[in-house]
Design a protein around this motif. Structure first.
Motif, short mmCIF file in Angstrom:
data_model
loop_
_atom_site.label_atom_id
_atom_site.label_comp_id
_atom_site.label_asym_id
_atom_site.label_seq_id
_atom_site.Cartn_x
_atom_site.Cartn_y
_atom_site.Cartn_z
N ARG A 245 0.86 -1.20 0.00
CA ARG A 245 0.00 0.00 0.00
C ARG A 245 0.88 1.24 0.00
O ARG A 245 2.05 1.18 0.37
CB ARG A 245 -0.94 0.00 1.21
CG ARG A 245 -0.24 -0.08 2.53
CD ARG A 245 -1.24 -0.17 3.68
NE ARG A 245 -2.01 -1.37 3.60
CZ ARG A 245 -1.64 -2.55 4.12
NH1 ARG A 245 -0.46 -2.67 4.72
NH2 ARG A 245 -2.41 -3.61 4.04
N SER A 246 0.30 2.34 -0.39
CA SER A 246 1.03 3.60 -0.46
C SER A 246 1.19 4.22 0.93
O SER A 246 0.36 3.98 1.83
CB SER A 246 0.32 4.59 -1.39
OG SER A 246 0.26 4.08 -2.71
N SER A 247 2.24 4.98 1.09
CA SER A 247 2.47 5.71 2.33
C SER A 247 3.12 7.03 1.98
O SER A 247 3.35 7.34 0.80
CB SER A 247 3.35 4.91 3.29
OG SER A 247 4.68 4.86 2.82
N ARG A 250 6.54 6.14 0.09
CA ARG A 250 6.60 5.51 -1.24
C ARG A 250 5.20 5.12 -1.66
O ARG A 250 4.28 5.01 -0.84
CB ARG A 250 7.55 4.30 -1.26
CG ARG A 250 7.00 3.04 -0.62
CD ARG A 250 7.05 3.06 0.89
NE ARG A 250 6.58 1.89 1.54
CZ ARG A 250 5.31 1.59 1.82
NH1 ARG A 250 4.34 2.34 1.37
NH2 ARG A 250 5.01 0.53 2.50
N VAL A 251 5.05 4.89 -2.95
CA VAL A 251 3.76 4.48 -3.50
C VAL A 251 3.69 2.96 -3.50
O VAL A 251 4.70 2.25 -3.39
CB VAL A 251 3.59 5.02 -4.95
CG1 VAL A 251 3.61 6.54 -4.94
CG2 VAL A 251 4.68 4.47 -5.85
N ALA A 252 2.51 2.45 -3.63
CA ALA A 252 2.31 1.00 -3.67
C ALA A 252 3.04 0.41 -4.88
O ALA A 252 3.06 0.99 -5.96
CB ALA A 252 0.82 0.69 -3.75
N THR A 254 6.33 -0.12 -4.94
CA THR A 254 7.76 0.17 -4.85
C THR A 254 8.47 -1.00 -4.16
O THR A 254 8.02 -1.50 -3.14
CB THR A 254 8.00 1.46 -4.04
OG1 THR A 254 7.29 2.54 -4.67
CG2 THR A 254 9.48 1.78 -3.99
#
Length: 434
Positions: A245-247, A250-252, A254
């Motif tokens: 998942r994205s945070s 970084r994006v999902a 990565t």
């Protein structure tokens, strides 16, 4: 008066003040006799009583009349002040070791204060000792350790002296966990400096990565120049996984570095074949005559010496690389456990780490920073340990001997191999045959 002293408010004056008073009186003499009113003037100048000045003068004259050097030291030096607390250290042997683990408990058993006990330890009456738990050895373990050490003894072709093998054809491998940070660390701070604040979600789940290290004995030419560092490599048990998942970081999708927390035989085999063996072939100095042995301990994830996949990969490019096991419960027979891992860890812990990638980089950088001479010293320490193991008939109840390797290295007298007495070998063989 030429002398100027501060006002004395204590009952006793110092030796320096006594001599200053005497010097002042000498300046007030004429033909060996004190001038009229000299004692009163000196007493007023130094803010002491006339009786004190008179006593100092008569004491000095008494010593001069008898041809003695003038000594105006206080006679109360051994009378006043705190008396030394005597401690009967013969009682220490009767105190159980479990009651000697800290100063408070030991002081209580000896019926003295903690400060007194602390001063006696600083004076050297007692020595602090850090005791590490060693593996429990069975009779079979001791026998295997003794046989292993005896197998490393060889006879010099030139002098016929018994010596331990130079181990130039042995690669030691082992695994170790390296942590992002330790729960407790020691720092040296100034008296008024703020204590550092270190936080984490849980001390039970500090980020850690297991590494597989491989080292051989370094090579040096006749001039002491390094030919081969002995450092094959250190390899993290990690894998790249896409973020689920994205945070904010970084994006999902990565790719992120994740530690392999469960190292199996399959993982170990893969790391040996894909990482260790290629590096041995690439870094090994000169043309190898005879087999190269990879020594490992008896951990469950380690593969068997007759593993078919490993044997196939180990025989490529003209190399003959074989696996071998060191005796069970014997970390003292592997140079990595014996001291090289601790040296790497001490360097790694000096870095500021925030991610797994930073931890991996810090460990690998520390591994490369280690001097090859230090690794060579550990191989010599291993030989001295094997000699001690033979002395104690395979046990581990010995102290690692110190031969002054740094000093010998500076003098150019560092040995390549440690000698072993024939009588010691005969006693060991007799013990095995019993």
């Amino acid at each position: 008066m030429e002398h100027s002293m501060s006002i004395v408010t204590k009952n006793h004056i110092t030796d320096v003040q006594r001599h200053a008073i005497y010097e002042a009186l000498l300046q007030a003499t004429s033909s060996g006799e004190l001038q009229r009113g000299a004692i009163t003037n000196v007493a007023s100048h130094f803010s002491v009583s006339k009786r004190t000045v008179s006593r100092i003068w008569h004491r000095a004259m008494f010593q001069i009349d008898r041809g003695l050097p003038v000594d105006l030291s206080s006679n109360l030096a051994m009378v006043v002040g705190r008396k030394r607390v005597e401690v009967d250290f013969n009682q220490v042997l009767g105190i159980p070791l479990r009651r000697r683990s800290n100063i408070r408990s030991l002081a209580s058993c000896l019926n003295v204060s903690k400060s007194t006990m602390h001063r006696r330890i600083k004076e050297g009456a007692l020595r602090p000792h850090t005791n590490a738990i060693k593996p429990t050895l069975t009779h079979e373990n001791k026998r295997a350790r003794l046989e292993f050490c005896l197998s490393k003894v060889t006879r010099s072709l030139s002098s016929q002296i018994l010596m331990f093998h130079d181990m130039f054809n042995v690669v030691h491998i082992d695994e170790k966990w390296f942590y992002m940070s330790r729960p407790s660390r020691r720092y040296y701070l100034l008296p008024g400096e703020d204590e550092p604040l270190r936080t984490c979600q849980s001390k039970k789940f500090i980020t850690k990565v297991m590494f597989l290290a491989a080292v051989a004995r370094p090579r040096f030419n006749v001039y002491g120049d390094e030919i081969f560092s002995g450092k094959i490599g250190i390899y993290p048990f990690t894998r790249l996984e896409p973020a689920k998942r994205s945070s904010k970081n970084r994006v999902a999708g990565t790719l992120e570095t994740k530690p392999i927390l469960s190292v199996t035989k399959e993982v170990t085999r893969s790391w040996l074949i894909e990482k260790v063996l290629p590096d041995i072939r690439a870094k090994w100095p000169g043309s190898q005559v005879g087999p190269i042995f990879i020594q490992q301990d008896n951990a469950k994830p380690h593969i068997d010496v007759n593993d078919s996949e490993f044997l196939e990969a180990a025989s490529r490019d003209g190399f003959d690389i074989r696996l071998s096991f060191q005796p069970s419960n014997s970390p003292d027979l592997n140079v990595l456990d014996l001291g090289f891992f601790r040296a790497i860890q001490s360097l790694q812990e000096q870095e500021v780490l925030g991610t797994i990638d930073e931890l991996v980089h810090a460990v690998q950088t520390s591994f490369e920073r280690m001097q090859s001479q230090q690794l060579n010293n550990v191989f010599l320490t291993l030989q001295t340990c094997m000699k001690e193991i033979i002395k104690v008939q395979g046990g581990n109840n010995y102290q690692i001997p110190h031969i002054g390797k740094d000093r010998l290295g500076r003098e150019g007298n560092l040995p390549l191999q440690i000698e072993c007495d024939q009588n010691l070998i005969d006693e060991a063989l007799l013990h095995l045959s019993a």
